[in-house]
Design a protein around this motif. Structure first.
Motif, PDB file in Angstrom:
ATOM      1  N   ASP A 405       0.840  -1.194   0.000  1.00 32.00           N
ATOM      2  CA  ASP A 405       0.000   0.000   0.000  1.00 32.00           C
ATOM      3  C   ASP A 405       0.876   1.246   0.000  1.00 32.00           C
ATOM      4  OD1 ASP A 405      -2.861   1.140   0.625  1.00 32.00           O
ATOM      5  OD2 ASP A 405      -1.501   2.137   2.039  1.00 32.00           O
ATOM      6  N   PRO A 406       0.573   2.271  -0.849  1.00 31.60           N
ATOM      7  CA  PRO A 406       1.444   3.441  -0.954  1.00 31.60           C
ATOM      8  C   PRO A 406       1.298   4.460   0.172  1.00 31.60           C
ATOM      9  CG  PRO A 406       0.038   3.170  -2.906  1.00 31.60           C
ATOM     10  CD  PRO A 406      -0.497   2.295  -1.834  1.00 31.60           C
ATOM     11  N   ALA A 407       0.299   4.321   1.033  1.00 34.63           N
ATOM     12  CA  ALA A 407       0.066   5.345   2.056  1.00 34.63           C
ATOM     13  C   ALA A 407       1.264   5.504   2.986  1.00 34.63           C
ATOM     14  CB  ALA A 407      -1.195   5.021   2.848  1.00 34.63           C
ATOM     15  N   ALA A 408       1.917   4.409   3.306  1.00 40.80           N
ATOM     16  CA  ALA A 408       3.076   4.492   4.208  1.00 40.80           C
ATOM     17  C   ALA A 408       4.204   5.294   3.574  1.00 40.80           C
ATOM     18  CB  ALA A 408       3.556   3.089   4.572  1.00 40.80           C
ATOM     19  N   TYR A 409       4.409   5.107   2.278  1.00 40.09           N
ATOM     20  CA  TYR A 409       5.423   5.885   1.555  1.00 40.09           C
ATOM     21  C   TYR A 409       5.063   7.370   1.544  1.00 40.09           C
ATOM     22  CZ  TYR A 409       6.485   8.126  -2.993  1.00 40.09           C
ATOM     23  OH  TYR A 409       6.792   9.015  -3.990  1.00 40.09           O
ATOM     24  N   LEU A 410       3.808   7.689   1.279  1.00 40.12           N
ATOM     25  CA  LEU A 410       3.385   9.084   1.252  1.00 40.12           C
ATOM     26  C   LEU A 410       3.561   9.740   2.617  1.00 40.12           C
ATOM     27  CD1 LEU A 410       0.171   8.699  -0.939  1.00 40.12           C
ATOM     28  CD2 LEU A 410       2.329   9.778  -1.620  1.00 40.12           C
ATOM     29  N   HIS A 411       3.306   8.977   3.679  1.00 39.74           N
ATOM     30  CA  HIS A 411       3.483   9.520   5.031  1.00 39.74           C
ATOM     31  C   HIS A 411       4.960   9.778   5.315  1.00 39.74           C
ATOM     32  CE1 HIS A 411       2.144   9.511   9.476  1.00 39.74           C
ATOM     33  NE2 HIS A 411       3.358  10.025   9.408  1.00 39.74           N
ATOM     34  N   SER A 412       5.793   8.780   5.093  1.00 40.82           N
ATOM     35  CA  SER A 412       7.202   8.909   5.464  1.00 40.82           C
ATOM     36  C   SER A 412       7.915   9.988   4.665  1.00 40.82           C
ATOM     37  CB  SER A 412       7.925   7.575   5.291  1.00 40.82           C
ATOM     38  OG  SER A 412       7.985   7.197   3.927  1.00 40.82           O
ATOM     39  N   ASP A 413       7.525  10.170   3.399  1.00 38.38           N
ATOM     40  CA  ASP A 413       8.250  11.081   2.528  1.00 38.38           C
ATOM     41  C   ASP A 413       7.684  12.492   2.479  1.00 38.38           C
ATOM     42  OD1 ASP A 413       9.418   8.607   1.927  1.00 38.38           O
ATOM     43  OD2 ASP A 413       9.830   9.210  -0.134  1.00 38.38           O
ATOM     44  N   PHE A 414       6.393  12.675   2.825  1.00 34.41           N
ATOM     45  CA  PHE A 414       5.793  13.977   2.560  1.00 34.41           C
ATOM     46  C   PHE A 414       4.982  14.575   3.700  1.00 34.41           C
ATOM     47  CE2 PHE A 414       6.116  11.720  -1.579  1.00 34.41           C
ATOM     48  CZ  PHE A 414       7.132  12.490  -2.113  1.00 34.41           C
TER      49      PHE A 414
END
Length: 499
Positions: A405-414
């Motif tokens: 799921d991409p939500a974790a990436y969006l949280h950590s990076d932005f």
């Protein structure tokens, strides 16, 4: 399990290239083979185990790709959970989920899969130091009762089933946990039993005749670890290997085109712009940088056409993103490039990035920016990048972490509190959009919320997605049914065999 001390890179490359033909067993025989029919599959893999094939480390993905260790659930192409060792599940409360364990499954040592065995494996993972990535920051407890396991989290978590698909949460027999490290040899539930792991050199697997999912078509798998990309490609050309993973772009043109498959990866090559200080604190300057970048030239030049121009942060490995993306809803107007010198950082560990940086430098200079590059090994530059020491940073970044799921990436990076916020972005609209995505239940509604969050990020120009990388897999002509998995969780399945 102790790893051998690795050879120096030059020695390793020479050893691999010169002795590779002796590294692989013949495809229809092996000392470890117990099956009387079917040929064995010879595989050349890029990275040797780093943690003795412990499923609590990134080595877990090898166990998954060999179909030897399995999880309670798997993911479909959309990233939704599907049954595996669990046949069904239900959310029983804000903090609890109940999973029904599949009946009739045996571990490779002959013991039965039970709810108690699942509880033991998940408890070991939750208490590991360090924890598997998928459980980082997650309060997680598993409790067995009858044929079910209840998973309890400290906060409401709509992604519990997807988390349990991570190869780092594989379910193993009790024998795997008897020592100080988790040893998966002979302890999985998959179609192939891991018989021997020879440190950083090789691994041997045989067909498991009592596999719950049906008898595998191949007699076994013989794995050799070959870090040198040229040597891996040579193994396919010479016939020493049947399947080769991660063929470098520079080697792909040397192979017959019917031997290679390019698989889109959930990985984006992105230019992160420092929004906190320096030239790119100004939104107009960020827009000017975006307009100066010719991503198609990067794909054609640096990647020899073996990548995809980015339309957003999420690429073709997530097909729903392209189908549902509405695109940017607003952005600042480009300003005249500032006179200040901007410093772009990147690292040498991924071979293409220094060349990407040099090409970007020329493109930005042509637009009127004055650009200086700083290129180091990743271990020596990460801290400065996270501290905002550069005006911009080029990064090849995975956009789906272990849950798919991409939500974790969006949280950590932005997000403002993101642990990997290289852009130093602090935008209330982005924070709200990402938080909404994280709180939305899995499925179409969550995917739509993720794309709303992607749009919010793109509107800030804090990150300029340039291209999406592909992994190049090599298969000999006689290979049937190997998996081409963008998440790199599958490779050899029960249906893979040698003609």
């Amino acid at each position: 399990m102790r790893l051998r001390k690795p050879l120096p890179p030059i020695a390793l490359a020479l050893t691999s290239a010169l002795a590779l033909s002796g590294c692989f067993a013949a495809s229809d025989t092996s000392a470890g083979a117990e099956a009387s029919d079917g040929k064995r599959i010879r595989v050349a893999m890029m990275n040797p185990p780093r943690s003795g094939l412990s499923p609590l480390s990134d080595d877990a993905f090898k166990l998954s790709r060999w179909s030897t260790a399995e999880t309670l659930v798997t993911l479909d192409d959309e990233g939704d959970a599907e049954p595996s060792l669990a046949t069904k599940w239900t959310r029983t409360g804000d903090l609890t989920w109940s999973f029904t364990i599949r009946d009739g499954v045996t571990f490779h040592d002959g013991t039965s899969l039970t709810a108690e065995a699942v509880e033991r494996s998940l408890t070991e993972a939750a208490g590991a130091a360090p924890k598997p990535r998928i459980l980082d920051g997650v309060d997680f407890k598993a409790t067995a009762k009858g044929d079910t396991v209840t998973v309890t989290t400290g906060e409401p978590d709509p992604l519990v089933p997807q988390r349990l698909s991570s190869p780092q949460l594989s379910i193993l027999a009790a024998k795997a946990y008897e020592g100080k490290t988790v040893n998966p040899v002979g302890a999985g539930t998959g179609a192939f039993v891991l018989k021997k792991a020879d440190g950083a050199s090789s691994a041997t697997l045989d067909r498991y005749e009592k596999y719950w999912g049906g008898r595998a078509k191949a007699a076994g798998i013989d794995v050799t670890f070959v870090p040198d990309g040229a040597a891996r490609a040579a193994a396919l050309r010479s016939g020493a290997a049947d399947i080769v993973e991660a063929i470098p772009v520079s080697q792909a043109s040397l192979l017959a085109q019917d031997q290679i498959t390019e698989v889109p990866m959930p990985r984006t090559n992105t230019l992160y712009l420092n929004t906190e200080k320096g030239v790119f604190r100004d939104a107009g300057q960020r827009a000017a940088a975006r307009e100066a970048i010719d991503a198609e030239a990067l794909v054609k030049g640096v990647y020899e056409g073996r990548a995809d121009v980015a339309e957003g942060l999420l690429g073709p490995a997530l097909p729903w993103a392209a189908e549902q993306r509405e695109g940017r809803t607003g952005a600042a107007r480009a300003a005249k490039p500032a006179d200040d010198v901007i410093t772009i950082g990147t690292f040498t560990d991924r071979a293409e990035l220094p060349e990407v940086a040099a090409t970007l430098q020329q493109q930005l200079q042509d637009a009127g920016f004055e650009v200086k590059l700083e290129v180091r090994e990743y271990a020596n530059i990460e801290a400065d990048a996270l501290a905002g020491a550069f005006d911009a940073f080029i990064l090849s970044r995975a956009t789906v972490i272990d849950s798919g799921d991409p939500a974790a990436y969006l949280h950590s990076d932005f997000m403002s509190d993101g642990s990997f916020n290289i852009s130093q972005l602090a935008d209330t609209g982005v924070d709200e959009a990402v938080r909404t995505a994280e709180e939305t239940a899995a499925g179409d509604a969550r995917r739509a919320a993720v794309l709303d969050a992607e749009t919010a990020v793109l509107n800030t120009d804090a990150a300029i997605p340039m291209l999406h990388e592909r992994v190049i897999q090599g298969d000999a002509a006689h290979v049937v049914g190997s998996a081409k998995d963008p998440r790199e969780r599958e490779l050899i399945t029960p249906d893979t065999y040698i003609k």
